[in-house]
Design an enzyme around this catalytic site. Structure first.
Site, PDB file in Angstrom:
ATOM      1  N   ASP A 162       0.891  -0.978   0.044  1.00  0.00           N
ATOM      2  CA  ASP A 162      -0.032   0.011   0.115  1.00  0.00           C
ATOM      3  C   ASP A 162       0.864   1.416   0.013  1.00  0.00           C
ATOM      4  O   ASP A 162       2.157   1.373   0.362  1.00  0.00           O
ATOM      5  CB  ASP A 162      -0.897  -0.106   1.124  1.00  0.00           C
ATOM      6  N   GLU A 210      -0.255  -1.287   5.837  1.00  0.00           N
ATOM      7  CA  GLU A 210       0.922  -0.866   6.545  1.00  0.00           C
ATOM      8  C   GLU A 210       0.901   0.348   6.974  1.00  0.00           C
ATOM      9  O   GLU A 210       1.194   0.891   8.084  1.00  0.00           O
ATOM     10  CB  GLU A 210       2.336  -1.165   5.833  1.00  0.00           C
TER      11      GLU A 210
END
Length: 384
Positions: A71, A133
């Site tokens: 991400d 994350e």
């Protein structure tokens, strides 16, 4: 360069944390399965996001994990010269959202795993790709749980967050929490007859600042960090509905960034004692008065000893002579602390370029990462 070609494809997936990452994961899974890797996907409840854990080499033994998150942070409101989700090259750099944080490493690790499929490994190589994350190391936790239940335990883990290819042994932990204040409403012309929740919240913020001052002067110290002590920080605050009403509610978000030596729960307990001291004088007149602390997310610090076996091992791959600690948090503390796998942080680029418009990583850094991973493959062929 295979890494650059893969990075071009990875950047084209706009995997902002608020959006699915499944297309990127399926792309990686297809490449790895075609090459012969053993691939497992760990989906979230919606199925739109997933972790990937791939293994090349003998499944029944330890091996080395290459770990990265898929991400990226948003680009909204940022003034980009280059298209953020299209790889651009200029002045020896490659530009695009996630090039530094951290699709540059993901591309290099994916390329190395694909190369590993063509050589006989005595020790396995694992590729671990996670989601979410950037919003608190959320997604990787289900992968940690899966690995904790596995019959084998990896020997080492390299988390490829951007360190300029230096070997990083540590980072602080983070605990995010919400403080909610409950007061008693009244007309603002009669303000003393009410209990202002914003005042309660600001008293609590004062307590946080006092605790911060004490930690700065009297707390644990680690001069390897830019800020060598545990920090507390208030980031957002909200309260009240309109100016002519004494507000009966207010809340703010805060965080603790703790050294390994400091226990965040102890700090929260100290703050909880302060909430009671703030509220107690008001309880007789306002029985509903309250201050609560709710932890919304946390991850542990990383504190790998400088003389640990993994440090010597990764130094031998990079040619490094020294180590560093990084200011930002990573998933490394979870691999090390919850899975008990010795872990370091080492990857291409600089976090100074991350989260900003025209994010970039240099081709030189990508080449150094490829060289480290080539050295790793050579070691895995003879066995650890």
């Amino acid at each position: 360069m295979q890494t650059l070609s893969l990075l071009r494809d990875l950047i084209a997936f706009p995997t902002v944390s608020s959006e699915p990452n499944r297309e990127l994961i399926d792309y990686c899974a297809a490449l790895l399965r075609k090459a012969g890797a053993h691939v497992q996907l760990i989906e979230d409840d919606s199925g739109s996001k997933a972790n990937l854990f791939a293994t090349v080499g003998p499944l029944e033994s330890g091996g080395v994990i290459l770990s990265g998150h898929t991400d990226v942070v948003p680009v909204d409101g940022q003034d980009w010269t280059y298209p953020p989700f299209q790889l651009s090259e200029a002045n020896g750099n490659v530009y695009g959202r996630g090039t530094a944080d951290m699709k540059g490493f993901v591309a290099a690790a994916l390329a190395a795993t694909l190369r590993a499929c063509d050589v006989p490994l005595r020790t396995p190589l694992h590729l671990a790709l996670s989601y979410d994350e950037e919003i608190g190391c959320i997604g990787v936790r289900s992968m940690i749980e899966m690995l904790a239940a596995a019959p084998f335990r990896p020997r080492f883990c390299i988390v490829g967050e951007p360190t300029g290819m230096a070997v990083a042994t540590g980072h602080k932990g983070k605990t995010a929490f919400r403080v909610t204040a409950t007061g008693h409403e009244a007309h603002s012309a009669l303000a003393p007859t009410g209990l202002n929740a914003i005042y309660l919240a600001t008293e609590m913020i004062g307590a946080i600042r006092t605790l911060q001052d004490d930690l700065r002067v009297n707390g644990s110290s680690d001069t390897d960090y830019d800020i060598g002590y545990t920090t507390l920080h208030v980031g957002t605050i909200a309260g009240g509905e309109t100016l002519n009403i004494v507000p009966n509610n207010a809340s703010f978000m805060a965080e603790i960034r703790n050294l390994v030596e400091d226990d965040p729960q102890t700090l929260l307990d100290t703050l909880a004692e302060r909430t009671r001291a703030i509220i107690e004088p008001h309880k007789e007149q306002f029985p509903n008065a309250d201050l609560t602390i709710e932890v919304t997310n946390s991850y542990p610090p990383l504190g790998t000893e400088p003389d640990a076996e993994i440090i010597c091992f990764v130094k031998s791959l990079t040619g490094a002579n020294d180590t560093k600690k990084v200011a930002f948090g990573t998933e490394a503390g979870l691999f090390d602390g919850q899975l008990d796998v010795p872990t370091v942080v080492c990857g291409p680029g600089s976090m100074a370029q991350g989260h900003k418009p025209d994010e970039f990583v240099s081709r030189e850094q990508l080449a150094r990462c490829d060289a480290m991973l080539d050295a790793l493959l050579e070691r895995l062929q003879v066995g650890l």
